[in-house]
Design a protein around this motif. Structure first.
Motif, PDB file in Angstrom:
ATOM      1  N   ARG A  90       0.831  -1.214   0.000  1.00  0.00           N
ATOM      2  CA  ARG A  90       0.000   0.000   0.000  1.00  0.00           C
ATOM      3  C   ARG A  90       0.861   1.258   0.000  1.00  0.00           C
ATOM      4  O   ARG A  90       0.558   2.234  -0.677  1.00  0.00           O
ATOM      5  N   GLY A  91       1.936   1.217   0.764  1.00  0.00           N
ATOM      6  CA  GLY A  91       2.823   2.382   0.798  1.00  0.00           C
ATOM      7  C   GLY A  91       3.423   2.681  -0.560  1.00  0.00           C
ATOM      8  O   GLY A  91       3.552   3.849  -0.952  1.00  0.00           O
ATOM      9  N   HIS A  92       3.773   1.620  -1.297  1.00  0.00           N
ATOM     10  CA  HIS A  92       4.363   1.834  -2.616  1.00  0.00           C
ATOM     11  C   HIS A  92       3.322   2.327  -3.615  1.00  0.00           C
ATOM     12  O   HIS A  92       3.605   3.211  -4.431  1.00  0.00           O
ATOM     13  N   ALA A  93       2.107   1.777  -3.551  1.00  0.00           N
ATOM     14  CA  ALA A  93       1.041   2.245  -4.439  1.00  0.00           C
ATOM     15  C   ALA A  93       0.756   3.727  -4.204  1.00  0.00           C
ATOM     16  O   ALA A  93       0.619   4.520  -5.154  1.00  0.00           O
ATOM     17  N   GLU A  94       0.688   4.124  -2.948  1.00  0.00           N
ATOM     18  CA  GLU A  94       0.423   5.526  -2.628  1.00  0.00           C
ATOM     19  C   GLU A  94       1.587   6.427  -3.039  1.00  0.00           C
ATOM     20  O   GLU A  94       1.378   7.555  -3.487  1.00  0.00           O
ATOM     21  N   SER A  95       2.806   5.919  -2.880  1.00  0.00           N
ATOM     22  CA  SER A  95       3.977   6.700  -3.289  1.00  0.00           C
ATOM     23  C   SER A  95       3.965   6.955  -4.794  1.00  0.00           C
ATOM     24  O   SER A  95       4.281   8.064  -5.244  1.00  0.00           O
ATOM     25  N   MET A  96       3.602   5.947  -5.571  1.00  0.00           N
ATOM     26  CA  MET A  96       3.569   6.124  -7.027  1.00  0.00           C
ATOM     27  C   MET A  96       2.513   7.148  -7.430  1.00  0.00           C
ATOM     28  O   MET A  96       2.733   7.944  -8.347  1.00  0.00           O
ATOM     29  N   ILE A  97       1.364   7.111  -6.748  1.00  0.00           N
ATOM     30  CA  ILE A  97       0.319   8.102  -7.042  1.00  0.00           C
ATOM     31  C   ILE A  97       0.777   9.495  -6.638  1.00  0.00           C
ATOM     32  O   ILE A  97       0.685  10.460  -7.402  1.00  0.00           O
ATOM     33  N   ASP A  98       1.288   9.617  -5.426  1.00  0.00           N
ATOM     34  CA  ASP A  98       1.651  10.930  -4.887  1.00  0.00           C
ATOM     35  C   ASP A  98       2.809  11.569  -5.642  1.00  0.00           C
ATOM     36  O   ASP A  98       2.889  12.803  -5.750  1.00  0.00           O
ATOM     37  N   ASN A  99       3.716  10.744  -6.161  1.00  0.00           N
ATOM     38  CA  ASN A  99       4.927  11.278  -6.790  1.00  0.00           C
ATOM     39  C   ASN A  99       4.964  11.072  -8.301  1.00  0.00           C
ATOM     40  O   ASN A  99       5.987  11.346  -8.938  1.00  0.00           O
ATOM     41  N   ASP A 100       3.858  10.596  -8.861  1.00  0.00           N
ATOM     42  CA  ASP A 100       3.682  10.508 -10.311  1.00  0.00           C
ATOM     43  C   ASP A 100       4.801   9.702 -10.986  1.00  0.00           C
ATOM     44  O   ASP A 100       5.521  10.211 -11.848  1.00  0.00           O
ATOM     45  N   TYR A 101       4.940   8.451 -10.565  1.00  0.00           N
ATOM     46  CA  TYR A 101       5.876   7.556 -11.256  1.00  0.00           C
ATOM     47  C   TYR A 101       5.302   6.152 -11.218  1.00  0.00           C
ATOM     48  O   TYR A 101       4.354   5.862 -10.481  1.00  0.00           O
ATOM     49  N   PHE A 102       5.890   5.257 -12.028  1.00  0.00           N
ATOM     50  CA  PHE A 102       5.427   3.877 -12.087  1.00  0.00           C
ATOM     51  C   PHE A 102       6.647   2.986 -12.239  1.00  0.00           C
ATOM     52  O   PHE A 102       7.214   2.849 -13.323  1.00  0.00           O
ATOM     53  N   SER A 103       7.069   2.391 -11.126  1.00  0.00           N
ATOM     54  CA  SER A 103       8.309   1.626 -11.139  1.00  0.00           C
ATOM     55  C   SER A 103       8.386   0.753  -9.894  1.00  0.00           C
ATOM     56  O   SER A 103       7.775   1.064  -8.861  1.00  0.00           O
ATOM     57  N   HIS A 104       9.170  -0.331  -9.981  1.00  0.00           N
ATOM     58  CA  HIS A 104       9.445  -1.141  -8.799  1.00  0.00           C
ATOM     59  C   HIS A 104      10.439  -0.444  -7.869  1.00  0.00           C
ATOM     60  O   HIS A 104      10.531  -0.800  -6.701  1.00  0.00           O
ATOM     61  N   THR A 105      11.146   0.542  -8.397  1.00  0.00           N
ATOM     62  CA  THR A 105      12.107   1.299  -7.595  1.00  0.00           C
ATOM     63  C   THR A 105      11.455   2.575  -7.083  1.00  0.00           C
ATOM     64  O   THR A 105      10.949   3.376  -7.876  1.00  0.00           O
TER      65      THR A 105
END
Length: 212
Positions: free
Chosen positions: A119-134
């Protein structure tokens, strides 16, 4: 005079009782936040001592389980729950992932720590506009699972997707050989799923797998 002294002593004693009573009869209160239960007054320490003394008493096992179950044991929302169920349904049927056949295998258990990492990673990708495993701080899924409290040596794999619905997400995972292998891997025993609404396709999804 002796009567006044007697009344004074009685009042002082009563005053002491009324002052100390709350400290002796405090009920612990639980605050649930992100599925975790935490005590918010000192009586929790006394309560834990009582639990230790009654662990072998069968009559209070239900009470102990009640306390333990305050910790979240499942997906955090309906979208995560549906992906969890669809993923386990997919594992019940053998399939090809690319050119390799994978037989049906056991269901995955839900794990809170993996769920927090996902969940933290999904939210981070939304909040910071990126799509990556890193992640933007350079961390990978192993780092995130460990940071969430899951054993580092048990980290297995991660799937990410950008899709509108749970069904479309799991279908896309199954159609992609690498993601399909992660879902069908018999060595994976646990999973956590994260969902964050937003992005170009309606939502970001993360599956974190563990071997323990």
């Amino acid at each position: 005079m002796s009567g006044w002294i007697f009344l004074t002593v009685i009042c002082l004693a009563f005053g002491q009782l009324t002052h100390s009573w709350p400290a002796q009869d405090q009920h612990f209160r639980l605050r649930t936040a992100l599925g975790r239960a935490e005590a918010i007054d000192e009586s929790w320490r006394n309560f834990r001592q009582k639990l230790k003394s009654i662990r072998n008493n069968n009559e209070v096992n239900d009470d102990l389980n009640f306390v333990h179950d305050f910790k979240r044991r499942g997906p955090n929302n309906d979208n995560e729950k549906e992906v969890f169920e669809l993923t386990n349904k997919a594992r019940q049927q053998g399939r090809y992932c690319g050119s390799t056949w994978y037989p049906a295998t056991t269901e995955l258990k839900w794990n809170d720590e993996l769920g927090d990492a996902a969940r933290g990673h999904a939210e981070s990708m939304i909040d910071n506009d990126y799509f990556s495993h890193t992640d933007i701080d350079g961390s990978n899924f192993v780092d995130r699972e460990e940071a969430a409290g899951y054993p580092r040596n048990c980290a297995a794999a991660e799937n990410i997707a950008s899709n509108e619905t749970p069904q479309a997400t799991v279908d896309a995972f199954i159609e992609s050989p690498g993601h399909c292998v992660n879902i069908m891997n018999k060595n994976s025993k646990a999973i956590g799923i994260g969902y964050a609404e937003g992005g170009p396709d309606g939502g970001y999804w993360v599956q974190d797998f563990g071997r323990c």
